[in-house]
Design an enzyme around this catalytic site. Structure first.
Site, short mmCIF file in Angstrom:
data_model
loop_
_atom_site.label_atom_id
_atom_site.label_comp_id
_atom_site.label_asym_id
_atom_site.label_seq_id
_atom_site.Cartn_x
_atom_site.Cartn_y
_atom_site.Cartn_z
N ALA A 63 0.80 -1.22 0.00
CA ALA A 63 0.00 0.00 0.00
C ALA A 63 0.84 1.28 0.00
O ALA A 63 0.45 2.28 -0.61
CB ALA A 63 -0.93 -0.01 1.21
N PHE A 116 -5.51 0.93 4.18
CA PHE A 116 -6.76 0.36 4.68
C PHE A 116 -6.84 0.51 6.19
O PHE A 116 -7.89 0.76 6.74
CB PHE A 116 -6.86 -1.13 4.30
CG PHE A 116 -7.20 -1.36 2.86
CD1 PHE A 116 -7.43 -0.31 1.99
CD2 PHE A 116 -7.30 -2.66 2.36
CE1 PHE A 116 -7.72 -0.54 0.66
CE2 PHE A 116 -7.60 -2.89 1.03
CZ PHE A 116 -7.81 -1.83 0.17
N ARG A 117 -5.65 0.32 6.83
CA ARG A 117 -5.63 0.36 8.30
C ARG A 117 -4.85 1.58 8.77
O ARG A 117 -4.21 2.26 7.99
CB ARG A 117 -4.97 -0.90 8.85
CG ARG A 117 -5.74 -2.16 8.48
CD ARG A 117 -5.02 -3.42 8.94
NE ARG A 117 -5.64 -4.59 8.36
CZ ARG A 117 -5.36 -5.06 7.16
NH1 ARG A 117 -4.46 -4.48 6.41
NH2 ARG A 117 -5.99 -6.12 6.69
N GLN A 128 0.82 -6.45 -3.88
CA GLN A 128 -0.35 -6.74 -3.04
C GLN A 128 -1.45 -5.71 -3.32
O GLN A 128 -2.55 -5.83 -2.82
CB GLN A 128 0.04 -6.65 -1.56
CG GLN A 128 1.10 -7.64 -1.15
CD GLN A 128 1.67 -7.27 0.22
OE1 GLN A 128 1.12 -7.61 1.25
NE2 GLN A 128 2.77 -6.54 0.22
N HIS A 157 -3.30 -10.07 -4.93
CA HIS A 157 -4.66 -9.91 -4.38
C HIS A 157 -5.69 -9.53 -5.44
O HIS A 157 -6.78 -9.09 -5.10
CB HIS A 157 -4.65 -8.88 -3.24
CG HIS A 157 -3.86 -9.34 -2.03
ND1 HIS A 157 -3.29 -8.48 -1.13
CD2 HIS A 157 -3.55 -10.60 -1.60
CE1 HIS A 157 -2.65 -9.18 -0.19
NE2 HIS A 157 -2.80 -10.46 -0.46
N CYS A 179 -20.50 -17.10 -14.86
CA CYS A 179 -19.82 -17.65 -16.05
C CYS A 179 -18.30 -17.46 -16.01
O CYS A 179 -17.59 -18.01 -16.85
CB CYS A 179 -20.39 -17.03 -17.33
SG CYS A 179 -19.93 -15.30 -17.59
N CYS A 231 -23.72 -9.36 -15.03
CA CYS A 231 -22.86 -9.75 -16.15
C CYS A 231 -23.58 -9.40 -17.46
O CYS A 231 -24.74 -9.79 -17.65
CB CYS A 231 -22.60 -11.25 -16.08
SG CYS A 231 -21.70 -11.89 -17.50
N CYS A 286 -24.36 -13.09 -19.18
CA CYS A 286 -25.24 -14.13 -18.64
C CYS A 286 -26.13 -13.63 -17.50
O CYS A 286 -26.86 -14.41 -16.90
CB CYS A 286 -24.42 -15.34 -18.18
SG CYS A 286 -23.56 -15.06 -16.62
P1 NAD Z 1 0.09 -1.65 5.08
O1 NAD Z 1 -0.93 -0.56 5.10
O2 NAD Z 1 0.01 -2.73 6.09
O3 NAD Z 1 1.55 -1.00 5.18
C1 NAD Z 1 1.90 0.08 4.38
C2 NAD Z 1 3.40 0.31 4.56
O4 NAD Z 1 3.79 1.32 3.68
C3 NAD Z 1 3.77 0.76 5.99
O5 NAD Z 1 4.83 -0.04 6.44
C4 NAD Z 1 4.18 2.22 5.79
O6 NAD Z 1 5.24 2.59 6.65
C5 NAD Z 1 4.65 2.22 4.35
N1 NAD Z 1 4.53 3.50 3.64
C6 NAD Z 1 3.54 4.42 3.73
N2 NAD Z 1 3.75 5.42 2.85
C7 NAD Z 1 4.88 5.09 2.17
C8 NAD Z 1 5.62 5.71 1.12
N3 NAD Z 1 5.22 6.87 0.56
N4 NAD Z 1 6.74 5.11 0.68
C9 NAD Z 1 7.17 3.94 1.22
N5 NAD Z 1 6.51 3.30 2.23
C10 NAD Z 1 5.39 3.88 2.69
O7 NAD Z 1 0.08 -2.21 3.58
P2 NAD Z 1 0.35 -3.66 3.01
O8 NAD Z 1 1.51 -4.26 3.69
O9 NAD Z 1 0.37 -3.51 1.53
O10 NAD Z 1 -0.92 -4.49 3.46
C11 NAD Z 1 -2.23 -3.97 3.29
C12 NAD Z 1 -3.14 -4.81 2.41
O11 NAD Z 1 -4.23 -3.97 1.98
C13 NAD Z 1 -2.49 -5.31 1.15
O12 NAD Z 1 -2.75 -6.65 1.10
C14 NAD Z 1 -3.19 -4.61 -0.01
O13 NAD Z 1 -3.83 -5.56 -0.83
C15 NAD Z 1 -4.33 -3.83 0.59
N6 NAD Z 1 -4.28 -2.40 0.20
C16 NAD Z 1 -4.14 -2.06 -1.10
C17 NAD Z 1 -4.11 -0.72 -1.48
C18 NAD Z 1 -3.91 -0.36 -2.92
O14 NAD Z 1 -4.27 -1.14 -3.79
N7 NAD Z 1 -3.32 0.80 -3.20
C19 NAD Z 1 -4.23 0.27 -0.51
C20 NAD Z 1 -4.42 -0.12 0.82
C21 NAD Z 1 -4.42 -1.46 1.16
#
Ligand code: NAD
Length: 254
Positions: free
Chosen positions: A32, A43-44, A111, A129, A140, A158, A161
């Protein structure tokens, strides 16, 4: 940042640039944080989406039992918000696309579900993911670009279908897409440099991929704003900072 830390960081960036220049097989593993500078919130944690909405809407069982409620949150979070025109690849994504184009990067294992690596120009992207820019028919199995489907009435159907459409990313309770799963293991086993970018390493089973690269002898380079689950355990180089700033600095030295 004081001078000592700064100069040390510059040294690390130089060393990483020479290591990458000498590497034959480089793999990037992104989370993320990679997309934070593109305006996509985590997300968190602070500002995270799940502080505002209940993650239950992305539980696969809940989705089939309460499809309408689930879809109304999914539309709001992923398609009204993320799909706005201001979300675009940042300079970090652009460097990874350039490295693939130069033949330097084998693939990106991501991810993220935001499609930004592909939009930036990477073609070898293992979507661990899935990807929110596609919908998949639960009846389908056909896939459609999300932008081609009207979402005035929910749930979307869809076009072929009339089955129920679902975003083509994995929900809680679903398995990892097989191609991405085995492709990621294969890439991790066969690279000599593995770059972990913007991931906390908390989400399983994705979080085991960097360890596989380490076990198979790859040098582990990590870019993150703060230490992660990997930093002390497997990272050979930890570059603290924003990926949208650090990756262009490394690229300038290769
Ligand atoms: P995470 O939110 O758990 O961790 C994000 C990490 O990124 C942290 O360690 C943080 O310190 C670091 N970070 C934040 N800004 C940054 C930057 N500018 N440069 C470098 N590092 C930076 O994210 P995760 O480990 O990817 O796990 C979260 C899950 O949620 C993943 O499985 C993902 O699928 C999903 N997710 C996806 C998106 C997206 O598609 N953009 C966004 C949020 C969450």
């Amino acid at each position: 940042m004081n001078h000592l830390i700064k100069s040390n960081m510059e040294e690390i960036i130089k060393e990483v640039a020479s290591l990458l220049a000498a590497s034959k097989h480089i793999v990037a593993f992104t989370g993320a944080g990679m997309s934070a500078e593109s305006g996509i919130p985590p997300f968190r944690g602070e500002g995270g989406i799940w502080n505002k909405y209940d993650p239950e809407s992305l539980d696969i069982e809940y989705y089939y039992r309460h499809t309408q409620q689930s879809w109304s949150i999914i539309r709001k979070v992923f398609y009204d918000y993320f799909n706005n025109s201001e979300v675009k690849p940042n300079p970090g994504h652009e460097v990874l696309a350039k490295w693939e184009n130069d033949g330097r990067l084998d693939c990106v294992i991501t991810q993220n579900i935001d499609d930004l690596h592909t939009v930036a120009g990477n073609t070898k992207v293992l979507e661990f993911h899935g990807n929110m820019s596609r919908f998949v028919c639960t009846k389908c199995g056909k896939k459609f670009p999300a932008k081609s489907i009207k979402m005035t009435y929910l749930p979307p159907e869809c076009p072929e279908c009339e089955g129920l459409l679902k975003p083509d990313f994995i929900f809680f309770g679903e398995g990892i897409p097989q191609e991405a799963y085995y492709g990621s293991i294969d890439a991790a086993e066969n690279c000599d440099a593995f770059i972990i970018i913007g991931t906390s390493g908390q989400v399983s089973p994705a979080n085991m991929i960097p360890g596989i690269a380490k076990q198979h002898g790859a040098k582990i380079i990590e870019i993150n704003m703060e230490p992660s689950a990997y930093t002390k355990h497997i990272s050979d180089y930890f570059i603290q900072g924003k990926s949208g700033e650090i990756l262009p600095q490394i690229d300038a030295l290769i």
